[in-house]
Design a protein around this motif. Structure first.
Motif, short mmCIF file in Angstrom:
data_model
loop_
_atom_site.label_atom_id
_atom_site.label_comp_id
_atom_site.label_asym_id
_atom_site.label_seq_id
_atom_site.Cartn_x
_atom_site.Cartn_y
_atom_site.Cartn_z
N ALA A 1 -17.10 -28.24 16.58
CA ALA A 1 -16.00 -28.86 15.82
C ALA A 1 -15.42 -30.04 16.60
CB ALA A 1 -14.92 -27.83 15.54
N ARG A 2 -15.13 -31.10 15.87
CA ARG A 2 -14.53 -32.29 16.49
C ARG A 2 -13.17 -32.64 15.90
NH1 ARG A 2 -18.41 -35.71 18.67
NH2 ARG A 2 -16.64 -36.79 19.65
N THR A 3 -13.03 -32.39 14.58
CA THR A 3 -11.83 -32.85 13.87
C THR A 3 -11.37 -31.82 12.86
OG1 THR A 3 -12.60 -35.15 14.06
CG2 THR A 3 -10.88 -34.70 12.43
N ILE A 4 -10.06 -31.72 12.71
CA ILE A 4 -9.47 -30.95 11.62
C ILE A 4 -8.82 -31.93 10.66
CG2 ILE A 4 -7.68 -29.31 10.91
CD1 ILE A 4 -9.37 -29.16 14.33
N ILE A 5 -9.28 -31.92 9.42
CA ILE A 5 -8.67 -32.74 8.37
C ILE A 5 -7.58 -31.87 7.73
CG2 ILE A 5 -9.05 -34.00 6.21
CD1 ILE A 5 -12.05 -34.16 7.02
N ALA A 6 -6.35 -32.36 7.73
CA ALA A 6 -5.23 -31.61 7.15
C ALA A 6 -4.58 -32.47 6.07
CB ALA A 6 -4.21 -31.25 8.22
N TYR A 7 -4.29 -31.86 4.93
CA TYR A 7 -3.68 -32.63 3.85
C TYR A 7 -2.62 -31.80 3.13
CZ TYR A 7 -7.37 -30.12 1.30
OH TYR A 7 -8.20 -29.14 0.80
N PHE A 8 -1.62 -32.49 2.62
CA PHE A 8 -0.53 -31.87 1.86
C PHE A 8 -0.59 -32.39 0.43
CE2 PHE A 8 3.95 -32.15 0.33
CZ PHE A 8 4.22 -30.79 0.26
N ILE A 9 -0.62 -31.45 -0.52
CA ILE A 9 -0.64 -31.81 -1.94
C ILE A 9 0.72 -31.46 -2.54
CG2 ILE A 9 -1.82 -31.52 -4.14
CD1 ILE A 9 -4.25 -30.47 -2.63
N PRO A 10 1.57 -32.45 -2.80
CA PRO A 10 2.90 -32.16 -3.35
C PRO A 10 2.83 -31.79 -4.83
CG PRO A 10 2.76 -34.37 -2.34
CD PRO A 10 1.37 -33.89 -2.56
#
Length: 252
Positions: A62-71
């Motif tokens: 693993a190199r990256t964690i993609i995190a997103y918020f959906i309002p």
């Protein structure tokens, strides 16, 4: 590649809510990134649980964690202001957003695979110990490490677009530069202002200014599941994330 991923996420969500069988609607998402070797992930074994997984546990290399918020849309949040139990609209949005996150992550995984990268899928909810009510992988804490927001008195992650929504994460071996993480509190109470409206909004007293009873909270979530007998688990409430100064923005 970063811009391509963000375009994929934006387009997928926009198209998803145009489907005939989808009743919910969402605002534009926020997307941030964390390095898989960020030392703060090690701290989660103290802050969350000694059993909390590391990015490497979810995907070797693993190199990256993609995190997103959906309002959520304002209509969904406003529908949940009144009453002890979650509104039908809020409960439906909970189920549909969890499925949206699952479908979006699968879509991202397939797109990354075509580029020669791998990704590990993580369920949006119910990845927790049913006795201790503690997650094996905390999307909120991973999103905090990625710089998506800071924690409020209500234990929700407050982003620049508030806390009324859902968080998704994806672990990948694609290397993306980590987002900047601000330590400036977005919660009025934690920033030193006199605000505890989320405590006032809690309908069964599980949230207090200086404590949180997760088992008492989950008892109410389970009651909501019985009231909303959808085919999927609807252990939801959301009263402490609506009708607040931080529901749709960072008030600090």
């Amino acid at each position: 590649m970063k811009q391509e991923i963000e375009n994929l996420i934006h387009d997928f969500i926009a198209n998803y809510q145009e489907k005939d069988d989808i009743k919910s609607s969402w605002k534009e998402p926020i997307i941030k990134y964390a390095a898989a070797d960020d030392p703060m992930f090690g701290e989660l074994k103290k802050a969350v649980s000694e059993d909390h997984l590391m990015p490497e546990d979810l995907m070797p290399g693993a190199r990256t964690i993609i995190a997103y918020f959906i309002p959520f849309s304002k209509g969904i949040a406003d529908s949940n202001i009144e009453g002890k139990y979650s509104s039908d609209q809020w409960a439906k949005a909970y189920i549909e957003t969890n499925q949206l996150i699952a479908d979006l992550n699968q879509h991202l995984k397939e797109k990354l695979s075509k580029k020669g990268y791998q990704a590990s899928l993580i369920a949006a909810t119910n990845n927790f110990d049913k006795e201790r009510l503690i997650s094996d992988w905390s999307h909120r804490h991973a999103a905090y490490i990625a710089g998506l927001g800071t924690f409020g008195l209500n234990n929700m992650l407050i982003t620049e677009k508030g806390c009324a929504g859902r968080i998704g994460t994806l672990v990948t071996d694609l290397n993306i530069e980590a987002s900047e993480r601000s330590e400036q509190d977005k919660c009025l109470n934690k920033a030193g202002f006199n605000c505890s409206k989320c405590v006032d909004r809690c309908v069964n007293g599980s949230l207090q200014k200086d404590s949180f009873d997760r088992h008492q909270c989950y008892q109410l979530l389970s009651e909501n599941d019985k009231i909303h007998p959808e085919s999927e688990l609807t252990d939801v409430c959301g009263k402490c994330s609506v009708d607040l100064p931080c529901s749709f923005s960072s008030p600090v």
